[in-house]
Design an enzyme around this catalytic site. Structure first.
Site, PDB file in Angstrom:
ATOM      1  N   TYR A 107     -18.292 -98.561  83.465  1.00  8.75           N
ATOM      2  CA  TYR A 107     -18.007 -99.801  82.741  1.00  8.75           C
ATOM      3  C   TYR A 107     -16.518-100.078  82.615  1.00  8.75           C
ATOM      4  O   TYR A 107     -16.110-101.100  82.092  1.00  8.75           O
ATOM      5  CB  TYR A 107     -18.617 -99.737  81.327  1.00  8.75           C
ATOM      6  CG  TYR A 107     -18.079 -98.575  80.533  1.00  8.75           C
ATOM      7  CD1 TYR A 107     -16.889 -98.677  79.821  1.00  8.75           C
ATOM      8  CD2 TYR A 107     -18.748 -97.348  80.520  1.00  8.75           C
ATOM      9  CE1 TYR A 107     -16.376 -97.596  79.130  1.00  8.75           C
ATOM     10  CE2 TYR A 107     -18.239 -96.272  79.827  1.00  8.75           C
ATOM     11  CZ  TYR A 107     -17.062 -96.400  79.134  1.00  8.75           C
ATOM     12  OH  TYR A 107     -16.543 -95.341  78.451  1.00  8.75           O
ATOM     13  N   GLY A 108     -15.671 -99.140  83.098  1.00 10.91           N
ATOM     14  CA  GLY A 108     -14.235 -99.261  82.867  1.00 10.91           C
ATOM     15  C   GLY A 108     -13.407 -99.080  84.123  1.00 10.91           C
ATOM     16  O   GLY A 108     -13.626 -99.749  85.127  1.00 10.91           O
ATOM     17  N   THR A 109     -12.472 -98.145  84.058  1.00  9.72           N
ATOM     18  CA  THR A 109     -11.471 -98.002  85.116  1.00  9.72           C
ATOM     19  C   THR A 109     -12.025 -97.429  86.418  1.00  9.72           C
ATOM     20  O   THR A 109     -11.331 -97.470  87.435  1.00  9.72           O
ATOM     21  CB  THR A 109     -10.289 -97.141  84.641  1.00  9.72           C
ATOM     22  OG1 THR A 109     -10.741 -95.823  84.369  1.00  9.72           O
ATOM     23  CG2 THR A 109      -9.617 -97.747  83.422  1.00  9.72           C
ATOM     24  N   LEU A 110     -13.246 -96.917  86.424  1.00  7.24           N
ATOM     25  CA  LEU A 110     -13.854 -96.427  87.664  1.00  7.24           C
ATOM     26  C   LEU A 110     -14.515 -97.534  88.476  1.00  7.24           C
ATOM     27  O   LEU A 110     -14.899 -97.328  89.624  1.00  7.24           O
ATOM     28  CB  LEU A 110     -14.882 -95.334  87.360  1.00  7.24           C
ATOM     29  CG  LEU A 110     -14.316 -93.989  86.909  1.00  7.24           C
ATOM     30  CD1 LEU A 110     -15.414 -93.093  86.353  1.00  7.24           C
ATOM     31  CD2 LEU A 110     -13.584 -93.295  88.045  1.00  7.24           C
ATOM     32  N   GLU A 135     -12.673 -87.730  83.222  1.00  9.49           N
ATOM     33  CA  GLU A 135     -13.026 -88.251  81.904  1.00  9.49           C
ATOM     34  C   GLU A 135     -12.786 -87.247  80.771  1.00  9.49           C
ATOM     35  O   GLU A 135     -12.987 -87.567  79.607  1.00  9.49           O
ATOM     36  CB  GLU A 135     -14.480 -88.730  81.890  1.00  9.49           C
ATOM     37  CG  GLU A 135     -14.783 -89.814  82.914  1.00  9.49           C
ATOM     38  CD  GLU A 135     -14.073 -91.138  82.675  1.00  9.49           C
ATOM     39  OE1 GLU A 135     -13.239 -91.249  81.741  1.00  9.49           O
ATOM     40  OE2 GLU A 135     -14.342 -92.084  83.423  1.00  9.49           O
TER      41      GLU A 135
END
Length: 176
Positions: free
Chosen positions: A17-20, A92
Site C-alpha cells: 500500500y506504500g513505498t513498495l 520493513e
C-alpha cells in the site's frame, strides 16, 4: 515460483500500500524480486474492511491494525516467494518491531462481488500503531499517492543517522 506441497515453495500473498508499489521509492526491491522470479504482480486490490493509513516520520506510510477505522485502502497484490518475503521483512524492519506482517482481506479493484482474498500486509507495529493514529488526529488516507510520497525521506538522507527508526517513531508520536 514453483508450487508444491512444501510450505516454503508456496507463494505468499503480500498487499503493498506504500513505498513498495509501482512508481514509488522502494519499488526497486519489488522489481528486483520480479526479475529474479521471486515476486509476481497480481493486480490492484483494496482492503475489504476499513483501516487507518497515515504518514509518520520521514513520510513513511503506516497501515494501522484498527479495523473499522479509517478507509478501505487501495494498493497492489503480489505473490512473493519465501526468499522474497525475507527481503521484504528485512526492508520493513519486522525483526526490530517497526512493522509487523499481519493477515488482511482484500478484494480485486477491477472485479466487483468477488470472493475476498486472504493476504498479508505490513502494519505499524502494535507497540505504536494506535498512538500513530491518535497523533494523526484520527485522520487517515485511502491510499498512499505521489502527493504523500513527496514527503518521503530516503534512509541515507534522514537526520539522526545513528538513531534507530523506532526512536524516530517514538519522537513522532510524542509530538517532539
Amino acid at each position: 515460483m514453483a508450487d508444491s506441497s512444501d510450505d516454503d515453495s508456496k507463494p505468499h500473498l503480500i498487499f503493498s500500500y506504500g513505498t513498495l508499489k509501482r512508481g514509488f521509492h522502494n519499488h526497486k526491491l519489488t522489481k528486483e524480486l520480479i526479475s529474479q522470479d521471486d515476486a509476481v504482480f497480481i493486480g490492484p486490490y483494496i482492503t475489504r474492511h476499513t483501516y487507518p493509513l497515515v504518514c509518520g516520520p520521514y513520510g513513511l506510510p503506516y497501515l494501522i491494525n484498527l479495523p473499522g477505522s479509517g478507509h478501505r485502502i487501495k494498493g497492489e497484490l503480489y505473490a512473493v516467494s519465501t526468499p522474497g518475503l525475507a527481503r521484504f521483512d528485512e526492508l520493513e524492519g519486522t525483526s526490530i518491531g517497526h512493522y509487523e506482517r499481519l493477515p488482511v482481506e482484500l478484494v480485486n479493484v477491477d472485479k466487483d462481488g468477488v470472493v475476498p482474498v486472504e493476504a498479508e500486509a505490513y502494519f505499524a507495529h502494535r507497540s505504536f500503531g494506535e498512538a500513530m493514529w491518535e497523533r494523526s488526529g484520527k485522520e487517515g488516507l485511502s491510499q498512499f499517492t505521489e502527493i504523500e510520497a513527496t514527503r518521503y525521506v530516503k534512509r541515507q538522507d534522514r537526520p539522526h543517522q545513528g538513531r534507530n527508526i523506532l526512536e524516530d517513531v517514538r519522537h513522532f508520536v510524542s509530538g517532539n
